[in-house]
Design a protein around this motif. Structure first.
Motif, mmCIF file in Angstrom:
data_model
loop_
_atom_site.group_PDB
_atom_site.id
_atom_site.type_symbol
_atom_site.label_atom_id
_atom_site.label_comp_id
_atom_site.label_asym_id
_atom_site.label_seq_id
_atom_site.Cartn_x
_atom_site.Cartn_y
_atom_site.Cartn_z
ATOM 1 N N GLN A 87 0.198 9.778 2.121
ATOM 2 C CA GLN A 87 0.029 8.373 1.776
ATOM 3 C C GLN A 87 1.265 7.555 2.110
ATOM 4 N N SER A 137 4.523 5.466 1.312
ATOM 5 C CA SER A 137 5.557 5.711 0.312
ATOM 6 C C SER A 137 5.686 4.545 -0.667
ATOM 7 N N PRO A 138 6.098 4.830 -1.896
ATOM 8 C CA PRO A 138 6.312 3.754 -2.871
ATOM 9 C C PRO A 138 7.317 2.707 -2.378
ATOM 10 N N SER A 170 -9.419 5.010 -3.247
ATOM 11 C CA SER A 170 -8.533 5.785 -4.124
ATOM 12 C C SER A 170 -9.024 7.214 -4.334
ATOM 13 N N THR A 185 -2.778 6.394 -1.977
ATOM 14 C CA THR A 185 -2.111 5.177 -1.529
ATOM 15 C C THR A 185 -2.390 3.982 -2.430
ATOM 16 N N GLN A 187 -3.208 3.889 -5.658
ATOM 17 C CA GLN A 187 -2.516 4.002 -6.943
ATOM 18 C C GLN A 187 -1.021 3.722 -6.803
ATOM 19 N N THR A 188 -0.435 4.200 -5.714
ATOM 20 C CA THR A 188 0.977 3.933 -5.455
ATOM 21 C C THR A 188 1.220 2.441 -5.313
ATOM 22 N N MET A 234 3.605 -0.089 -7.620
ATOM 23 C CA MET A 234 4.692 -0.867 -7.038
ATOM 24 C C MET A 234 4.467 -2.369 -7.212
#
Length: 286
Positions: free
Chosen positions: A62, A64-65, A89, A94, A96-97, A101
């Motif tokens: 996914q 990255s944060p 999801s 991705t 959820q990240t 953020m």
């Protein structure tokens, strides 16, 4: 200030659409031969499919944060509204990240108009939702209406697809080793769909000749008003069959607008070469 639409690379849209509709795209990562590649930017689907045919393993990861935080912060500082319509999801972390953020950035910029929407869609089904949202944004439609309309399209987007080799789905845990072996032996082709964002087997069809006709039958059973919508088709390095399917759809349903794209590297890394999919709005759409 106009609303910006953010997509990720699992929407499988060609670069020309990002430019035409001023869409920002964030890439997922493809792992191949011990190296990491940013989807679309550093690797293309053909490379992935050729590697899979050679027996090489592929994985994906996914966004990255930090990537999301950087993007969201830049829009928050500029006070520009941003909607990220995310890849399902149920198929990637991705979304959820991004949600985490966005919340983090909002703590520093409470007035920031940042929205993360789980489309529960994939490939061109997801891409068609992005295009609808981007068209509305380009025409100056308000952020609430963009979210409502695009989410409505996402909720009614059908994904009907098949794969050429069950072995790739087996590697991804979608079918058992025995099913993959028997399916290949008997030339059984699975038809799958997406239900609440998850890949779900629908039925099996014996023989490639029957397969396309059956996919059109399912399309007729589930869809509506085909003439006044864009029908999506995506393929795993099989343009000839995709174009044949498009011709069949145009002839059967008097469709004017069919969009054909590759199944991108991220999704293709799990579905394999020869994947073929149709995307359309279902009969509950009015």
């Amino acid at each position: 200030m106009s609303t910006k639409i953010l997509a990720d690379s699992a929407c499988d849209l060609s670069e020309r659409y990002y430019k035409a509709f001023d869409i920002e795209m964030v890439p997922l990562t493809v792992h191949l031969d011990g190296k990491d590649y940013k989807d679309v930017e550093e690797i293309d689907p053909k490379t992935v499919y050729d590697a899979m045919r050679e027996g090489k393993g592929t994985k994906t990861s996914q966004v990255s944060p930090q990537t999301f935080k950087t993007i969201f912060t830049s829009y928050a500082k500029a006070n520009q509204p941003l909607i990220y319509f995310a890849f399902s999801s149920e198929l990637s972390g991705t979304c959820q990240t991004a949600q985490m953020m966005a919340q983090e950035v909002k703590e520093e910029y409470p007035e920031a108009a940042l929205h993360v929407i789980d489309t529960k869609c994939a490939s061109i089904g997801y891409g068609l939702v992005i295009l609808k949202a981007a068209e509305l944004a380009k025409n100056g439609v308000g952020i609430d209406e963009i979210i409502e309309t695009a989410a409505y399209h996402a909720n009614h987007m059908e994904h009907i697809f098949t794969v050429d080799d069950l072995e790739y789905l087996r590697r991804g845990g979608r079918v058992s080793r025995a099913s993959a072996f028997v399916g290949s032996l008997l030339k059984i082709k699975p038809v799958l769909h997406v239900d609440e964002g998850k890949l779900v087997p629908l039925e099996n069809v014996r023989g490639s000749k029957k397969l396309l006709n059956r996919m059109l039958e399912i399309m007729e059973e589930r869809g509506t008003d085909f003439k006044n919508q864009t029908i999506g088709i995506s393929h795993g390095d099989d343009l000839e069959r995709a174009e044949k399917l498009a011709s069949m759809i145009k002839e059967k349903f008097d469709v004017n607008d069919v969009l054909i794209e590759w199944v991108g590297a991220v999704i293709g890394a799990h579905s394999g070469p020869g994947t073929l999919a149709i995307f359309f709005l279902n009969s509950e759409y009015t």
